[in-house]
Design a protein around this motif. Structure first.
Motif, short mmCIF file in Angstrom:
data_model
loop_
_atom_site.label_atom_id
_atom_site.label_comp_id
_atom_site.label_asym_id
_atom_site.label_seq_id
_atom_site.Cartn_x
_atom_site.Cartn_y
_atom_site.Cartn_z
N PHE A 172 0.82 -1.21 0.00
CA PHE A 172 0.00 0.00 0.00
C PHE A 172 0.85 1.25 0.00
N ARG A 179 0.05 0.73 5.89
CA ARG A 179 -1.01 0.35 6.80
C ARG A 179 -0.57 -0.93 7.47
N GLU A 180 0.15 -0.78 8.55
CA GLU A 180 0.60 -1.99 9.23
C GLU A 180 -0.48 -2.46 10.18
N LEU A 181 -0.40 -3.72 10.54
CA LEU A 181 -1.32 -4.25 11.53
C LEU A 181 -0.66 -4.01 12.88
#
Lengths: 306, 272
Positions: free
Chosen positions: B103, B107-109
Motif C-alpha cells: 500500500f 497500513r501496518e497491523l
C-alpha cells in the motif's frame, strides 16, 4: 456469609462468561455488540422452556446453538456495516429481544416470567445442601469455555481476527476471508452468551424480562475494558474486579458513618464509573495485555504445542 | 494471450511489449461522482518483468492498482490474470490467484508484532478454521513452524530480524514499507504490485529495496510498480506505462518514454 459468597461466585462466573464472549467479538475481532443482553436472554429462555422436556444438557446445547444461529444471522445482515452502524443494529436487537419476551406471553409468560426451572443435578444438590454442586458445575462450564476461547485466541484464527480488527482491507488483501471470519467470531460469541443465559436461568430458577436490561451489556464492556481487550486472562480478572467493586461497596456502609445506606447505594455505580475512567487514564491497555506469539516459540518447538 | 484490448493498448502506446501479459486491464472505467478516475484505461503487465506505472498526481494510478487487486470495482471493463477474468472476484481471493500488493500509505497491523505480521500472510493455514484451531493443533503448529522459518529468513534478508517481537506500530516508515513487501512475499505470489515503494524511504533502504526486487525478479516474480521516483523506475523497470487523466498515454522502455514529448507535456503542462 457462605451462601452470599456462593451467590457472588456464580454471578462472577456468569459475568465472566458474557465478558469472554464479548472479548472475542469486540476485544479480538473488533465487532462492537451492544446487544449482548439479547443473546443472554435468548439462552436463558431457551433453556427455561426446553429443559423440562428435553433435559438440562440438551437444553443448554440448544440455547448455545440458537444464540449462535441468531448471532450469525444478525452478523450476516449487518456486519458489512461500519462499526457505528453495527452498534446501532445490535442495540436494536437487544431491545427487540426484550420486547418480544415481554409481549409474547403465550411463549414466555410475559412480565410474570418463568418459575421453577429445574437445576442440573437437583438430587445431588439436596444431598449435599446449598449451592456447592451448582458452583462446581458453573466453574466447569467456565473452564471449558475459557480453554476453548483461549485456544482460538492463540491459534492462527485469533491472529487473523486481530489483523482484521487492526485493518480489514489489508487482511483481505492478504487473502483472509474477512466476512466469513467475522461471522464466525460473532456466532461463537453468541453461543457463549447463550450458555451464560442458561446458567443464569438454572441458578436463579426463575427468569423474567427485568433481569435482561442493558446494564448486563454495560458490565460486559466494563469487564473487557478493565481486563484488557483481547486477553482472556485479563477478562477473568476484569470481571472479578468489577463484581468485587459492585458487591464490595455494599459493605462500605459498615465503615463510613457520614452517609447513610441509601446515599451510598446511589454512589456505588458512580464509584465504579470513576474507577473505570481512572483505569483508562492510568492503564489504557487493561490489566493484562493481549498475548502475542514470540518468534522464538514458533521457531524452537516444531512438534510441541506451547 | 494477446486480446483485442491489448492490441488497442498498443495502438495508443509506443513500443510493443512482446512478452505475454500476466495481468491485463481492458477498457476499465471508474467514476467517482463527476470525476472520471479511469477513462477506458487499457494496459498490461508482462510475465516475468518489472513494469512501471507513472504519471502525474491524479492520473488514476492508485485507482488502477485498486481495480487490479479487487479493492475497487470498475464501472465497466475487465481485469484478466493469466487469461482468467478476475474483475468481480472478492478481494481475499486475489491472494489465492497468486497476486499480492503493498500500500502507498503504510497500513501496518499495529497490534501484531513484526513476526506475527509475517506469520499472518501465508495461504492455506489450517489453524484459521474454527474446528481445526482447537482440534488440529499438531497440524497447524507444524505449518506455523515451517512458516516461521521462512519468515525468519525474510526478516534477516531485509534486516528487521532484531525487531521480530516488537509491535509493528513502532517501526519507522521505511521499515514498515519493507515489512509490507516481506508480508506480501510470504503469500508466495507470482505477481507483486507495489504502490509507491520508495515514498518516504531513506536512500540506503531504497537501495536495499531495489536489490530485493531485482533478486526476486531473478527468482521469477513479476512486478508492477507505481512510483514517482524516476530514478527507482529507471533502475528497475524494463517497461513503463505513463498514465494521464485516467488513460494510458504512452508505453515503452524507460529511455523511450523519457524522450517522448507527450510525457514531458503531461508532467510539466502544455507550455513545456
Amino acid at each position: 456469609m457462605i451462601p452470599y459468597l456462593i451467590t457472588i461466585a456464580i454471578l462472577v462466573i456468569i459475568a465472566a462468561l458474557i465478558g469472554l464472549a464479548l472479548n472475542l467479538q469486540w476485544g479480538l475481532a473488533g465487532l462492537v455488540n451492544f446487544g449482548v443482553v439479547g443473546f443472554v436472554a435468548i439462552g436463558a429462555y431457551t433453556t427455561a422452556l426446553t429443559a423440562p422436556s428435553i433435559g438440562w444438557l440438551p437444553a443448554m446445547i440448544l440455547a448455545a446453538l440458537i444464540a449462535a444461529a441468531l448471532s450469525a444471522g444478525l452478523a450476516l445482515l449487518s456486519i458489512r456495516l461500519e462499526e457505528n452502524y453495527l452498534a446501532i443494529i445490535t442495540i436494536g436487537f437487544g431491545e427487540a429481544v426484550r420486547l418480544v419476551i415481554l409481549n409474547e406471553g403465550w411463549l414466555t409468560n410475559g412480565a410474570l416470567g418463568i418459575a421453577n426451572i429445574q437445576r442440573p443435578f437437583a438430587s445431588l444438590t439436596e444431598q449435599f445442601g446449598g449451592d456447592i454442586v451448582f458452583v462446581i458445575f458453573a466453574i466447569g462450564v467456565l473452564a471449558v469455555v475459557f480453554v476453548a476461547l483461549e485456544g482460538w485466541t492463540r491459534a492462527p484464527f485469533g491472529r487473523a481476527l486481530r489483523a482484521i480488527r487492526d485493518d480489514a482491507t489489508i487482511s483481505a488483501a492478504l487473502g483472509k476471508p474477512v466476512f466469513a471470519l467475522r461471522v464466525r467470531a460473532f456466532a461463537i460469541g453468541g453461543a457463549v452468551m447463550g450458555l451464560a443465559g442458561a446458567l443464569q436461568a438454572f441458578y436463579l430458577t426463575y427468569i423474567d424480562p427485568s433481569q435482561f436490561s442493558a446494564i448486563v451489556t454495560s458490565y460486559a464492556f466494563m469487564a473487557v475494558i478493565a481486563g484488557g481487550r483481547g486477553s482472556n486472562v485479563g477478562l477473568l480478572v476484569g470481571a472479578g474486579s468489577i463484581m468485587a467493586l459492585l458487591e464490595g461497596t455494599r459493605f462500605l456502609k459498615d465503615f463510613i458513618s457520614v452517609i447513610d445506606g441509601v446515599q451510598l447505594s446511589a454512589l456505588r455505580l458512580g464509584l465504579i464509573g470513576v474507577g473505570i475512567i481512572l483505569q483508562l487514564i492510568l492503564r489504557p491497555q487493561g490489566l493484562v495485555p493481549e498475548a502475542r506469539r514470540k518468534a522464538a516459540d514458533v521457531l524452537a518447538k516444531p512438534r510441541e504445542a506451547a | 494471450m494477446r486480446t483485442v484490448c491489448a492490441l488497442d493498448g498498443l495502438r495508443r502506446g509506443g513500443a510493443v511489449d512482446k512478452r505475454p501479459a500476466f495481468l491485463e486491464v481492458c477498457t476499465v472505467t471508474k467514476r467517482y461522482g463527476g470525476l472520471v478516475a479511469l477513462d477506458a484505461c487499457t494496459l498490461s503487465i508482462a510475465t516475468g518483468g518489472i513494469t512501471g506505472l507513472i504519471g502525474p498526481n491524479g492520473a488514476g494510478k492508485t485507482t488502477l492498482l485498486n481495480v487490479m487487486t479487487g479493492l475497487v470495482r470498475p464501472d465497466s471493463g475487465t481485469v484478466h490474470l493469466s487469461g482468467a477474468d478476475i474483475t468481480s472476484l472478492p478481494v481475499h481471493r486475489f491472494a489465492e490467484m497468486g497476486m499480492a500488493r503493498t500500500f502507498q500509505i503504510v497500513r501496518e497491523l499495529g497490534s501484531l508484532t513484526v513476526f506475527e505480521n509475517l506469520l499472518l500472510a501465508p495461504r492455506h493455514q489450517s489453524g484459521e478454521g474454527v474446528g481445526a484451531a482447537l482440534f488440529g493443533r499438531r497440524k497447524w503448529w507444524a505449518e506455523e513452524h515451517a512458516n516461521a522459518v521462512r519468515a525468519r529468513a525474510l526478516l534477516e534478508r531485509i534486516g528487521l530480524w532484531h525487531l521480530a517481537d516488537q509491535p509493528s506500530s513502532g517501526l519507522s516508515g521505511g521499515q514498515k514499507k519493507l515489512l509490507d513487501i516481506a508480508r506480501a512475499l510470504l503469500l508466495e505470489p507470482q505477481l507483486i504490485l507495489l504502490d509507491e515503494p520508495g515514498a518516504g524511504v531513506s536512500p540506503p533502504l531504497k537501495l536495499e529495496m531495489i536489490r530485493l526486487v531485482r533478486e526476486l525478479r531473478a527468482e521469477g516474480v513479476t512486478f508492477g510498480i507505481v512510483e514517482h521516483d524516476m530514478h527507482l523506475i529507471g533502475e528497475l523497470c524494463d517497461h513503463v506505462h505513463v498514465m494521464a487523466e485516467g488513460r494510458l498515454l504512452v508505453s515503452g522502455s524507460f529511455e523511450q518514454i523519457s524522450r517522448d514529448p507527450r510525457v514531458v507535456e503531461a508532467y510539466l503542462g502544455a507550455a513545456a
